[in-house]
Design an enzyme around this catalytic site. Structure first.
Site, PDB file in Angstrom:
ATOM      1  N   ASP A  78       3.151  -0.418 -21.565  1.00  0.00           N
ATOM      2  CA  ASP A  78       3.226  -1.461 -20.548  1.00  0.00           C
ATOM      3  C   ASP A  78       3.100  -0.922 -19.123  1.00  0.00           C
ATOM      4  OD1 ASP A  78       3.822  -3.633 -19.002  1.00  0.00           O
ATOM      5  OD2 ASP A  78       5.745  -4.059 -19.934  1.00  0.00           O
TER       6      ASP A  78
ATOM      7  N   ASP B  34      -0.914  -5.585 -15.424  1.00  0.00           N
ATOM      8  CA  ASP B  34       0.177  -5.607 -16.400  1.00  0.00           C
ATOM      9  C   ASP B  34      -0.304  -5.709 -17.839  1.00  0.00           C
ATOM     10  OD1 ASP B  34       2.633  -5.880 -17.617  1.00  0.00           O
ATOM     11  OD2 ASP B  34       2.833  -7.995 -17.140  1.00  0.00           O
TER      12      ASP B  34
END
Length: 467
Positions: free
Chosen positions: A296, A104
C-alpha cells in the site's frame, strides 16, 4: 488507505533530471512515462499522530479503446512531510486542468475537491461547468478512510495522466471532507487498487488503461525517495517516479521478482513467507489469510498482527511496548541499528534502519515504524506501506495479477535526501486514448464492492498516511 464503503487511501504519513510531472512521451517514442513524488517539511511525530496513523489503518481495511496505441509514460512524484505521503499529478476535463492527487495502491477510487467544497482548504478545485466534456452522473459518493471521510457526486470526464487519456472516466467531485483530510497542495486521491473494492463501483483509471491494451507492458511501477533522516528537509521534496505501462530500468538493478496475488484481486496482496530482524528469524503467522499483506503506497508505516510485532521487538534489546499515546507501538534504544528483512516467497528485502526509526521521543529512546494492527474480519493481516517500499523498486502487474520487487539502482538511491525543486503539475502530450466502460464492478462482482481498511494519503493530514 479512511473507512466506509470500500476503504481506499492508506495508514498513518530526483534528481533534477527527473523533475517533470505529467510529461508524456512523444508519439514517436514508445518508451515509459514517469511521475515524480514530493514531500512536506517534517513535523515532529507525536503520540497522537501515531495513534491516528494506527487507528486510521485499522478503519480502512475493515474498457474499449477509442484509439489504442501501446505506450508507456511516467509521472514525477512529490514527497510530502518527510515521507508521510507521496502524490503525483493528473488532468481532468476539456480543456484539461491539473490536480495533485495522492497515489494510493490501497484503494480504488479517484476523487478531487469540487468548487462547492468549503472545507477543502486552499487547494485546486474542480469546476465542472468549465469542461465541455463533463457529465454529471447524479450518483452519490461517500468513502471513509482512517483519517476522515469524503462525500460528493459521481461524474464522467476525460482524465489524462502520464501521456494517457481516458474518456468517460468515472470519478467523484467531492463537496464534503473531514477537516484536515486534504493537505495543500493535494486536491484528492487516485486509487490504484482493483475495481472490486471501489466505493464508486466503477473501474479505476489504471485498470481501464491496462485492460484496454493501451500500455506497452501491463504494469505500473514505483520508486519512492527517502527524506525521513535528511537534514534541512522541505515541506515538499522530489519523491521519485511513477511509471505507467512499463518500468524504468535506470531505477533498479537485477531481476524483478514477481509473486502472484494469492486471491481474486482486491488489494495488491502478497503472502509473507518469512521475516528477520538483524539476521534473526522471527516467528510470524504463515500460510493462508494470516500471512496476507496489502502492498500500500498510501500507508506510511507497516502494521501487522500484535503477536508478530511483539516477536519483532523481542529481537531488539531494551525495547518495550509504547504507553499512552504511543500504545500499539514499541520503543527501543535509538543507538540500536535495526534492519528488518521480509520475504514474500522469493528474495528477502531489507527495511533500512533509517526507515525503521520513526521518531525519537527522548534523549535515548525511539519509536519503531512497525505497529500492532489487529483488525480481524476480511482485512489483510499486514499492511506494508512506504516504510518498506522506499527500499525497493515496486511493480504492480495486471495479468497475471502480481507484485514484483527489485533492488534499487545507485541512481535511485542517490535521490534520497538530495533535495532540489519539487515537481510541478504540467499537462503533457497525449500518446494513447481509450474509453472507459461503466459499472464494470457491478457486473463483475455482483454489485457489492469489497470493504477497505485505510486509504492512502488521507492520514497525511496527521503527518502520516493511512489510506
Amino acid at each position: 488507505m479512511i473507512t466506509s464503503l470500500p476503504i481506499p487511501f492508506s495508514l498513518l504519513v530526483l534528481l533534477s533530471c527527473c523533475l517533470s510531472t505529467l510529461s508524456a512521451p512523444s508519439p514517436s517514442s514508445p518508451g515509459p512515462i514517469h511521475i515524480p513524488v514530493v514531500r512536506k517539511t517534517p513535523q515532529e511525530h507525536t503520540g497522537e499522530w501515531a495513534q491516528r496513523e494506527r487507528e486510521a489503518l485499522i478503519v480502512k481495511y475493515g474498457g474499449q479503446p477509442l484509439s489504442k496505441r501501446a505506450s508507456e509514460g511516467y509521472n514525477l512524484i512529490t514527497n510530502q512531510q518527510a515521507d508521510s505521503s507521496y502524490f503525483g499529478s493528473l488532468a481532468i476535463g476539456t480543456p484539461p486542468v491539473s490536480f495533485d492527487v495522492i497515489l494510493d495502491t490501497g484503494s480504488a477510487d479517484l476523487w478531487v475537491a469540487d468548487t462547492s467544497c468549503t472545507a477543502c482548504g486552499h487547494v485546486a478545485v474542480l469546476d465542472s461547468s468549465s469542461s465541455s466534456t463533463f457529465k454529471n452522473l447524479s450518483e452519490p459518493f461517500q468513502i471513509t478512510y482512517g483519517s476522515g471521510q469524503a462525500a460528493g457526486t459521481l461524474g464522467q470526464d476525460v482524465v489524462q495522466m502520464a501521456g494517457f487519456s481516458v474518456s468517460n472516466q468515472v470519478f467523484a467531485a467531492v463537496t464534503q471532507v473531514t477537516q484536515g483530510l486534504l493537505n495543500s497542495p493535494v486536491s484528492g486521491l487516485l486509487g490504484l487498487a482493483w475495481e472490486s473494492i471501489a466505493s464508486s463501483q466503477h473501474m479505476p483509471l489504471w485498470q481501464t488503461l491496462a485492460s484496454s491494451g493501451a500500455w506497452q507492458e501491463n504494469v505500473m511501477s514505483f520508486q519512492l525517495t527517502r527524506y525521513i533522516n535528511a537534514t534541512n528537509q522541505q515541506e515538499l521534496e522530489p519523491g521519485g517516479t511513477f511509471t505507467m505501462g512499463g518500468t524504468n530500468s535506470s531505477l533498479y538493478t537485477g531481476d524483478i521478482d514477481y509473486q502472484n496475488v494469492p486471491t481474486t484481486p482486491t488489494y495488491w496482496l502478497q503472502n509473507i513467507g518469512s521475516l528477520s530482524v538483524n539476521g534473526n528469524q522471527v516467528t510470524i503467522p504463515t500460510g493462508g489469510t494470516n500471512a496476507y499483506a496489502a502492498i500500500d503506497t498510501g500507508t506510511t508505516l507497516v502494521g501487522g498482527p500484535s503477536s508478530a510485532i511483539a516477536n519483532i521487538f523481542a529481537q531488539i534489546p531494551n525495547s518495550a511496548p509504547g504507553t499512552g499515546s504511543w500504545q500499539g507501538y514499541y520503543t527501543y534504544p535509538c543507538s540500536t541499528a535495526v534492519t528488518v528483512s521480509i520475504s514474500f516467497g522469493g528474495p528477502s528485502w531489507a527495511v533500512s534502519p533509517a526507515d525503521f526509526q520513526l521518531q525519537q521521543i527522548s534523549s535515548s529512546q525511539c519509536v519503531g515504524a512497525f505497529f500492532n494492527l489487529d483488525v480481524g474480519g476480511s482485512a489483510p493481516a499486514w499492511i506494508i506501506g512506504d516504510t518498506f517500499l522506499k527500499n525497493v523498486y515496486t511493480v504492480f502487474r495486471y495479468n497475471p495479477a502480481s507484485v514484483g520487487f527489485a533492488q534499487l539502482s545507485s541512481t535511485a538511491v542517490a535521490m534520497n535526501g538530495a533535495g532540489g525543486a519539487a515537481p510541478s503539475p504540467t499537462i503533457g502530450q497525449v500518446s494513447s486514448t481509450v474509453t472507459a466502460t461503466s459499472n464494470g464492478a457491478l457486473a463483475k462482482f455482483g454489485g457489492v464492492p469489497a470493504k477497505g481498511l485505510i486509504g492512502a494519503g488521507l492520514a497525511a493530514l496527521a503527518g502520516a498516511m493511512v489510506l
